[in-house]
Design a protein around this motif. Sequence first.
Motif, PDB file in Angstrom:
ATOM      1  N   UNK A 245       6.784  24.112   3.934  1.00  0.00           N
ATOM      2  CA  UNK A 245       7.287  22.662   3.464  1.00  0.00           C
ATOM      3  C   UNK A 245       8.167  21.887   4.584  1.00  0.00           C
ATOM      4  N   UNK A 246       8.304  22.521   5.434  1.00  0.00           N
ATOM      5  CA  UNK A 246       8.929  21.628   6.546  1.00  0.00           C
ATOM      6  C   UNK A 246       7.984  21.434   7.826  1.00  0.00           C
ATOM      7  N   UNK A 247       6.852  21.793   7.667  1.00  0.00           N
ATOM      8  CA  UNK A 247       5.946  21.545   8.938  1.00  0.00           C
ATOM      9  C   UNK A 247       5.348  20.087   8.661  1.00  0.00           C
ATOM     10  N   UNK A 248       5.129  19.499   9.536  1.00  0.00           N
ATOM     11  CA  UNK A 248       4.468  18.313   9.789  1.00  0.00           C
ATOM     12  C   UNK A 248       3.015  18.147   8.968  1.00  0.00           C
ATOM     13  N   UNK A 249       2.710  17.132   8.281  1.00  0.00           N
ATOM     14  CA  UNK A 249       1.453  16.764   7.470  1.00  0.00           C
ATOM     15  C   UNK A 249       0.612  16.236   8.469  1.00  0.00           C
ATOM     16  N   UNK A 250      -0.904  16.506   8.376  1.00  0.00           N
ATOM     17  CA  UNK A 250      -1.883  15.952   9.374  1.00  0.00           C
ATOM     18  C   UNK A 250      -1.919  14.632   9.286  1.00  0.00           C
ATOM     19  N   UNK A 251      -1.430  13.931   8.430  1.00  0.00           N
ATOM     20  CA  UNK A 251      -1.750  12.307   8.434  1.00  0.00           C
ATOM     21  C   UNK A 251      -0.392  11.617   9.074  1.00  0.00           C
ATOM     22  N   UNK A 252       0.523  12.775   9.715  1.00  0.00           N
ATOM     23  CA  UNK A 252       1.895  12.069  10.090  1.00  0.00           C
ATOM     24  C   UNK A 252       1.348  10.993  11.499  1.00  0.00           C
ATOM     25  N   UNK A 253       1.856  10.203  11.664  1.00  0.00           N
ATOM     26  CA  UNK A 253       1.734   9.184  12.952  1.00  0.00           C
ATOM     27  C   UNK A 253       0.382   8.428  12.794  1.00  0.00           C
ATOM     28  N   UNK A 254      -0.499   8.650  11.845  1.00  0.00           N
ATOM     29  CA  UNK A 254      -1.765   8.139  11.891  1.00  0.00           C
ATOM     30  C   UNK A 254      -1.509   6.462  12.119  1.00  0.00           C
ATOM     31  N   UNK A 255      -2.353   6.128  12.895  1.00  0.00           N
ATOM     32  CA  UNK A 255      -2.321   4.535  13.125  1.00  0.00           C
ATOM     33  C   UNK A 255      -3.607   3.849  13.447  1.00  0.00           C
ATOM     34  N   UNK A 256      -3.605   2.661  13.479  1.00  0.00           N
ATOM     35  CA  UNK A 256      -4.970   1.768  13.735  1.00  0.00           C
ATOM     36  C   UNK A 256      -4.556   0.628  14.648  1.00  0.00           C
ATOM     37  N   UNK A 257      -5.706   0.237  15.499  1.00  0.00           N
ATOM     38  CA  UNK A 257      -5.494  -1.027  16.205  1.00  0.00           C
ATOM     39  C   UNK A 257      -6.354  -2.141  15.660  1.00  0.00           C
ATOM     40  N   UNK A 258      -5.975  -3.320  15.576  1.00  0.00           N
ATOM     41  CA  UNK A 258      -6.464  -4.482  15.151  1.00  0.00           C
ATOM     42  C   UNK A 258      -6.809  -5.486  16.246  1.00  0.00           C
ATOM     43  N   UNK A 259      -7.985  -6.117  16.254  1.00  0.00           N
ATOM     44  CA  UNK A 259      -8.407  -6.938  17.431  1.00  0.00           C
ATOM     45  C   UNK A 259      -8.954  -8.147  16.842  1.00  0.00           C
ATOM     46  N   UNK A 260      -8.490  -9.537  17.268  1.00  0.00           N
ATOM     47  CA  UNK A 260      -9.342 -10.628  16.977  1.00  0.00           C
ATOM     48  C   UNK A 260      -8.846 -11.192  15.460  1.00  0.00           C
ATOM     49  N   UNK A 261      -7.455 -10.923  15.150  1.00  0.00           N
ATOM     50  CA  UNK A 261      -7.101 -11.406  13.899  1.00  0.00           C
ATOM     51  C   UNK A 261      -7.209 -13.080  13.779  1.00  0.00           C
ATOM     52  N   UNK A 262      -7.088 -13.855  14.824  1.00  0.00           N
ATOM     53  CA  UNK A 262      -7.049 -15.042  15.295  1.00  0.00           C
ATOM     54  C   UNK A 262      -8.284 -15.619  14.876  1.00  0.00           C
ATOM     55  N   UNK A 263      -9.506 -14.815  15.075  1.00  0.00           N
ATOM     56  CA  UNK A 263     -10.986 -15.387  14.767  1.00  0.00           C
ATOM     57  C   UNK A 263     -10.809 -15.749  13.328  1.00  0.00           C
ATOM     58  N   UNK A 264     -10.236 -15.183  12.288  1.00  0.00           N
ATOM     59  CA  UNK A 264      -9.905 -15.484  10.790  1.00  0.00           C
ATOM     60  C   UNK A 264      -9.711 -16.901  10.725  1.00  0.00           C
ATOM     61  N   UNK A 265      -8.704 -17.251  11.673  1.00  0.00           N
ATOM     62  CA  UNK A 265      -8.190 -18.571  11.412  1.00  0.00           C
ATOM     63  C   UNK A 265      -9.439 -19.748  11.414  1.00  0.00           C
ATOM     64  N   UNK A 266     -10.529 -19.473  12.085  1.00  0.00           N
ATOM     65  CA  UNK A 266     -11.454 -20.441  12.148  1.00  0.00           C
ATOM     66  C   UNK A 266     -12.373 -20.272  11.198  1.00  0.00           C
ATOM     67  N   UNK A 267     -12.326 -19.405  10.292  1.00  0.00           N
ATOM     68  CA  UNK A 267     -13.390 -19.361   9.160  1.00  0.00           C
ATOM     69  C   UNK A 267     -12.821 -20.316   7.981  1.00  0.00           C
ATOM     70  N   UNK A 268     -13.918 -21.161   7.712  1.00  0.00           N
ATOM     71  CA  UNK A 268     -13.526 -22.183   6.801  1.00  0.00           C
ATOM     72  C   UNK A 268     -13.153 -21.551   5.180  1.00  0.00           C
ATOM     73  N   UNK A 269     -13.895 -20.493   4.997  1.00  0.00           N
ATOM     74  CA  UNK A 269     -13.514 -19.960   3.744  1.00  0.00           C
ATOM     75  C   UNK A 269     -12.159 -19.218   3.623  1.00  0.00           C
ATOM     76  N   UNK A 270     -11.374 -19.101   4.892  1.00  0.00           N
ATOM     77  CA  UNK A 270     -10.370 -18.429   4.918  1.00  0.00           C
ATOM     78  C   UNK A 270      -9.127 -19.425   5.575  1.00  0.00           C
ATOM     79  N   UNK A 271      -9.320 -20.791   5.238  1.00  0.00           N
ATOM     80  CA  UNK A 271      -8.312 -21.703   6.219  1.00  0.00           C
ATOM     81  C   UNK A 271      -7.210 -21.779   5.342  1.00  0.00           C
ATOM     82  N   UNK A 272      -7.114 -20.934   4.340  1.00  0.00           N
ATOM     83  CA  UNK A 272      -5.498 -21.148   3.659  1.00  0.00           C
ATOM     84  C   UNK A 272      -4.404 -20.300   4.238  1.00  0.00           C
TER      85      UNK A 272
END
Length: 353
Positions: A231-258
């Motif tokens: 019960x004290x051992x670390x879980x397999x998902x500990x430290x799981x992370x992701x990397x996102x790139x190009x979020x600013x591309x969404x700012x140029x999409x007309x449908x997402x201009x809000x």
Amino acid sequence: MAHDYDSLNDRAQQLLRVLVESYIRDGQPVGSRALSRESGLSLSSATIRNVMADLEELGFVVSPHTSAGRIPTDRGYRFFVDTLLRSRPLEGVAVDELRQQFGPNLTGDPKALVANASQLLSNVTRLAGVVTVPRPKVASITQIEFVALSENRVLVVMVFDDREVQNRIIHLSRHYSGEELRRAAYYLNEQLVGRTPEEARREILQQLQDAHAHMNALMLDAIGAAQQVVDQAPTPTAGLEYIVAGETNLMGVAQLSNVEKLKRLFEAFNERRDFLHLLDQSLHAEGVQIFIGQESGYQVLDDYSIVTAPYSDTDGVLGVIGVIGPTRMAYERVIPIVDMTARLLGSALNSRR
């Protein structure tokens, strides 16, 4: 629902396909004249309007209050993707260009490869790319030993993958002799060796639930002791992370201009928990998965579609890659890009093991 899908005849499906493709291409509501011209069907405008009315009643299209034309709903996109999409494999030149991005000159650091894949997806699709960092390998138990200490305290020594040693001090209900502890350790080694901590937890809980009369007090105490440790051992998902790139591309999409909606999306990227949960659904999926609008289950993603695919090496699934964009996405182009990039990333990681 399936019975609504079945109710669409070939004519309605053809008109819906043309409408979705036209709206994805131009971003404008599609009227009956345009449908008549592009569908290649010999239908009057009145007939087309009737078909559109039926599609609207079934929830596949909607008429914006500012126009007589119609646009697809999330449900319309879903039917299009599942049934009508004409997805073509990437051409050889495009595959070669993608493959060059994972060439031998790229650093072998898995996180660097993941960052490269995320940026590549963003550059190629002009949307946002996301890739989860490979999950660290979860060590399995290779040995358990008990060492008696003073009073009722016991030192538990656990060895993982024959190299990592973890020690825990636990308190038992009474004092146990060295022989009793050796027998308890022997029993647990038979039950738990080769299992990860999470698998050991499940096995222990199952044994406690299925405890029978033939299990003596020593066995039950041994299981209870092991439960305290895992019960004290670390879980397999500990430290799981992701990397996102190009979020600013969404700012140029007309449908997402809000701006407020984009702000909430970027905040969701930073908070990570809910977004990781969504990506986690694709970890053990077969091939490409597509979440359209409200299908994600997260309000912040109601205006977006996410196309994902798991990537693997020879040992199994390592993570998930994906593209985030508007529901008005060029699915026929994005889907094969995500699929091929997942294959190339998995191959690159495998070759650098």
